[in-house]
Motif scaffolding. Sequence first.
Motif, PDB file in Angstrom:
ATOM      1  N   LYS A 199       6.902  23.014  80.123  1.00  0.00           N
ATOM      2  CA  LYS A 199       7.310  23.231  81.419  1.00  0.00           C
ATOM      3  C   LYS A 199       6.382  23.131  82.596  1.00  0.00           C
ATOM      4  O   LYS A 199       6.510  22.901  83.664  1.00  0.00           O
ATOM      5  N   ASP A 200       5.046  23.690  82.377  1.00  0.00           N
ATOM      6  CA  ASP A 200       4.248  24.171  83.474  1.00  0.00           C
ATOM      7  C   ASP A 200       3.605  22.588  83.672  1.00  0.00           C
ATOM      8  O   ASP A 200       3.464  22.065  84.641  1.00  0.00           O
ATOM      9  N   ILE A 240       5.272  19.728  83.164  1.00  0.00           N
ATOM     10  CA  ILE A 240       6.338  18.939  83.811  1.00  0.00           C
ATOM     11  C   ILE A 240       6.365  19.417  85.317  1.00  0.00           C
ATOM     12  O   ILE A 240       6.655  18.334  86.131  1.00  0.00           O
ATOM     13  N   ALA A 241       6.129  20.427  85.536  1.00  0.00           N
ATOM     14  CA  ALA A 241       6.026  21.087  86.989  1.00  0.00           C
ATOM     15  C   ALA A 241       4.908  20.294  87.773  1.00  0.00           C
ATOM     16  O   ALA A 241       5.007  19.753  89.131  1.00  0.00           O
ATOM     17  N   THR A 242       3.769  20.318  86.950  1.00  0.00           N
ATOM     18  CA  THR A 242       2.585  19.432  87.459  1.00  0.00           C
ATOM     19  C   THR A 242       2.558  18.158  87.967  1.00  0.00           C
ATOM     20  O   THR A 242       2.335  17.737  88.982  1.00  0.00           O
ATOM     21  N   PHE A 243       3.407  17.448  87.129  1.00  0.00           N
ATOM     22  CA  PHE A 243       3.496  16.013  87.364  1.00  0.00           C
ATOM     23  C   PHE A 243       4.734  15.615  87.939  1.00  0.00           C
ATOM     24  O   PHE A 243       5.453  14.642  88.299  1.00  0.00           O
ATOM     25  N   ASN A 244       5.747  16.735  88.491  1.00  0.00           N
ATOM     26  CA  ASN A 244       6.935  16.503  89.060  1.00  0.00           C
ATOM     27  C   ASN A 244       7.879  15.763  88.437  1.00  0.00           C
ATOM     28  O   ASN A 244       8.517  14.770  89.131  1.00  0.00           O
ATOM     29  N   ILE A 245       8.065  15.746  87.205  1.00  0.00           N
ATOM     30  CA  ILE A 245       9.027  14.909  86.511  1.00  0.00           C
ATOM     31  C   ILE A 245      10.239  15.296  86.833  1.00  0.00           C
ATOM     32  O   ILE A 245      10.941  16.432  86.818  1.00  0.00           O
ATOM     33  N   THR A 246      11.119  14.189  87.046  1.00  0.00           N
ATOM     34  CA  THR A 246      12.374  14.421  87.654  1.00  0.00           C
ATOM     35  C   THR A 246      13.487  14.990  86.485  1.00  0.00           C
ATOM     36  O   THR A 246      13.168  14.614  85.268  1.00  0.00           O
ATOM     37  N   GLU A 247      14.564  15.653  86.857  1.00  0.00           N
ATOM     38  CA  GLU A 247      15.410  15.929  85.936  1.00  0.00           C
ATOM     39  C   GLU A 247      16.051  14.791  84.930  1.00  0.00           C
ATOM     40  O   GLU A 247      16.168  14.884  83.803  1.00  0.00           O
ATOM     41  N   ASP A 273      14.375  12.161  84.155  1.00  0.00           N
ATOM     42  CA  ASP A 273      13.421  11.642  83.185  1.00  0.00           C
ATOM     43  C   ASP A 273      13.401  12.683  81.969  1.00  0.00           C
ATOM     44  O   ASP A 273      13.051  12.200  80.859  1.00  0.00           O
ATOM     45  N   GLN A 274      13.551  13.926  82.461  1.00  0.00           N
ATOM     46  CA  GLN A 274      13.331  14.951  81.464  1.00  0.00           C
ATOM     47  C   GLN A 274      14.576  14.841  80.411  1.00  0.00           C
ATOM     48  O   GLN A 274      14.401  14.859  79.312  1.00  0.00           O
TER      49      GLN A 274
END
Length: 76
Positions: free
Chosen positions: A27-28, A30-37, A39-40
Amino acid sequence: DLYGHDIIEKPVEQLVLATPAQVGTLKDLIATFNITEADQKKSLDKRDVDSYEELSNEQIAEMINALTSKLPKGAN
């Protein structure tokens, strides 16, 4: 013979789920790379799960390694 002898007698494989620490790390990242909802969701759908907590230990390790490899050198 709907289920062959090989299927019935196949050794049981234990599924080891992701640890809370692994989920937090992912999750950290994902936040670092600003992965969209979106794409998640695609990533979870690809692995046939609804949440990161449902991932196997192996699946989440692969995801963490893939994202960690994209960090700038010295950042990990």
